[in-house]
Design a protein around this motif. Structure first.
Motif, mmCIF file in Angstrom:
data_model
loop_
_atom_site.group_PDB
_atom_site.id
_atom_site.type_symbol
_atom_site.label_atom_id
_atom_site.label_comp_id
_atom_site.label_asym_id
_atom_site.label_seq_id
_atom_site.Cartn_x
_atom_site.Cartn_y
_atom_site.Cartn_z
ATOM 1 N N ASP A 67 4.567 108.034 7.154
ATOM 2 C CA ASP A 67 3.222 108.578 7.014
ATOM 3 C C ASP A 67 2.364 107.781 6.029
ATOM 4 O O ASP A 67 1.143 107.918 6.015
ATOM 5 N N VAL A 68 3.008 106.948 5.211
ATOM 6 C CA VAL A 68 2.265 106.167 4.230
ATOM 7 C C VAL A 68 1.557 104.981 4.886
ATOM 8 O O VAL A 68 0.546 104.498 4.384
ATOM 9 N N GLN A 95 -3.092 101.188 -5.330
ATOM 10 C CA GLN A 95 -3.865 102.424 -5.196
ATOM 11 C C GLN A 95 -3.053 103.515 -4.527
ATOM 12 O O GLN A 95 -2.997 104.659 -5.011
ATOM 13 N N VAL A 96 -2.387 103.181 -3.423
ATOM 14 C CA VAL A 96 -1.619 104.178 -2.681
ATOM 15 C C VAL A 96 -0.427 104.664 -3.495
ATOM 16 O O VAL A 96 -0.163 105.872 -3.589
ATOM 17 N N MET A 100 0.543 108.591 -5.118
ATOM 18 C CA MET A 100 1.650 109.354 -4.548
ATOM 19 C C MET A 100 2.188 110.362 -5.554
ATOM 20 O O MET A 100 2.455 110.031 -6.701
ATOM 21 N N SER A 101 2.336 111.590 -5.104
ATOM 22 C CA SER A 101 2.858 112.652 -5.965
ATOM 23 C C SER A 101 4.368 112.488 -6.138
ATOM 24 O O SER A 101 5.028 111.812 -5.346
ATOM 25 N N PRO A 102 4.939 113.124 -7.169
ATOM 26 C CA PRO A 102 6.399 113.091 -7.323
ATOM 27 C C PRO A 102 7.124 113.615 -6.080
ATOM 28 O O PRO A 102 8.190 113.112 -5.725
ATOM 29 N N GLU A 103 6.536 114.608 -5.419
ATOM 30 C CA GLU A 103 7.160 115.164 -4.215
ATOM 31 C C GLU A 103 7.177 114.141 -3.083
ATOM 32 O O GLU A 103 8.167 114.025 -2.342
ATOM 33 N N THR A 104 6.089 113.384 -2.958
ATOM 34 C CA THR A 104 6.043 112.343 -1.921
ATOM 35 C C THR A 104 7.047 111.245 -2.220
ATOM 36 O O THR A 104 7.736 110.760 -1.314
ATOM 37 N N PRO A 181 9.425 104.574 -7.621
ATOM 38 C CA PRO A 181 8.174 104.061 -8.178
ATOM 39 C C PRO A 181 8.335 102.694 -8.837
ATOM 40 O O PRO A 181 7.441 101.858 -8.780
ATOM 41 N N GLY A 182 9.499 102.446 -9.447
ATOM 42 C CA GLY A 182 9.728 101.164 -10.099
ATOM 43 C C GLY A 182 9.773 99.993 -9.137
ATOM 44 O O GLY A 182 9.539 98.835 -9.524
#
Length: 201
Positions: A67-68, A95-96, A100-104, A181-182
């Motif tokens: 979905d991203v 940016q994207v 992104m939320s922690p849940e995503t 995220p890293g």
């Protein structure tokens, strides 16, 4: 990651899709991807198998549909026209990922862990790289005012997708946790190397 659905019908569809996907992921994690059937997923989500297939053409697609992707392409499209294509992709990724939320992130980690850990999913994912190149090439060409099948845009897209693929987790033993995220720092470094002409060392 996407704009929330506005109509009641769209909200119900989004809720059904999310429920199917979440129950599928849970079953894959609990009992294994190969051991989980579409009927089991549909039963857990309280929908019919035909409803499942309206949202996901195959069992593989529950995991492989990203979905991203659409959000990233829109972010690339929104970059100023004077920004070179690789830099536009790098900025769009930042940016994207920042949005992104922690849940995503957690869902993406689960999804990528399945892709990396299940051989048939990993093979299908690699086959999808051609589609990714098509998608990136189209937006690069669009931003430059070139035909959608422009050769230079496609080569640039192929180089970009290849650079990103090269630094994603390999799926080797002990490293099938998927993206975090890293990992963005490694992706950004790959794009910077590409912009700099791929110097070694």
């Amino acid at each position: 990651m996407t704009a929330p659905p506005t109509s009641l019908r769209e909200r119900k569809k989004a809720k059904t899709r999310a429920a199917i996907r979440e129950h599928a992921m849970r079953l894959f994690e609990e009992q294994g991807y190969a051991q989980t059937t579409v009927d089991q997923i549909a039963d857990a989500a309280e929908v019919s198998p035909s409803t499942f297939f309206r949202y996901f053409p195959t069992k593989e697609d529950v995991v492989l549909i990203d979905d991203v992707d659409a959000v990233l392409i829109d972010a690339v499209r929104a970059q100023p026209a004077e920004v070179p294509p690789v830099e536009a992709i790098r900025r769009a990724m930042r940016q994207v990922f920042d949005d992104m939320s922690p849940e995503t992130w957690e869902f993406e980690r689960r999804r990528q862990r399945l892709v990396l850990g299940v051989p048939e999913l990993r093979a299908r994912m690699l086959q999808q790289m051609t589609d990714a190149i098509d998608m990136v090439a189209a937006v690069i060409a669009e931003r430059a005012g070139l035909p959608s099948d422009d050769f230079s845009a496609r080569v640039t897209a192929g180089a970009t997708v290849g650079a990103l693929l090269a630094v994603l987790p390999s799926g080797g033993v002990g490293h099938i946790e998927g993206v975090t995220p890293g990992d963005y720092q490694r992706l950004e470094k790959a794009l910077t190397l590409l912009q700099d002409g791929l110097p070694l060392g």
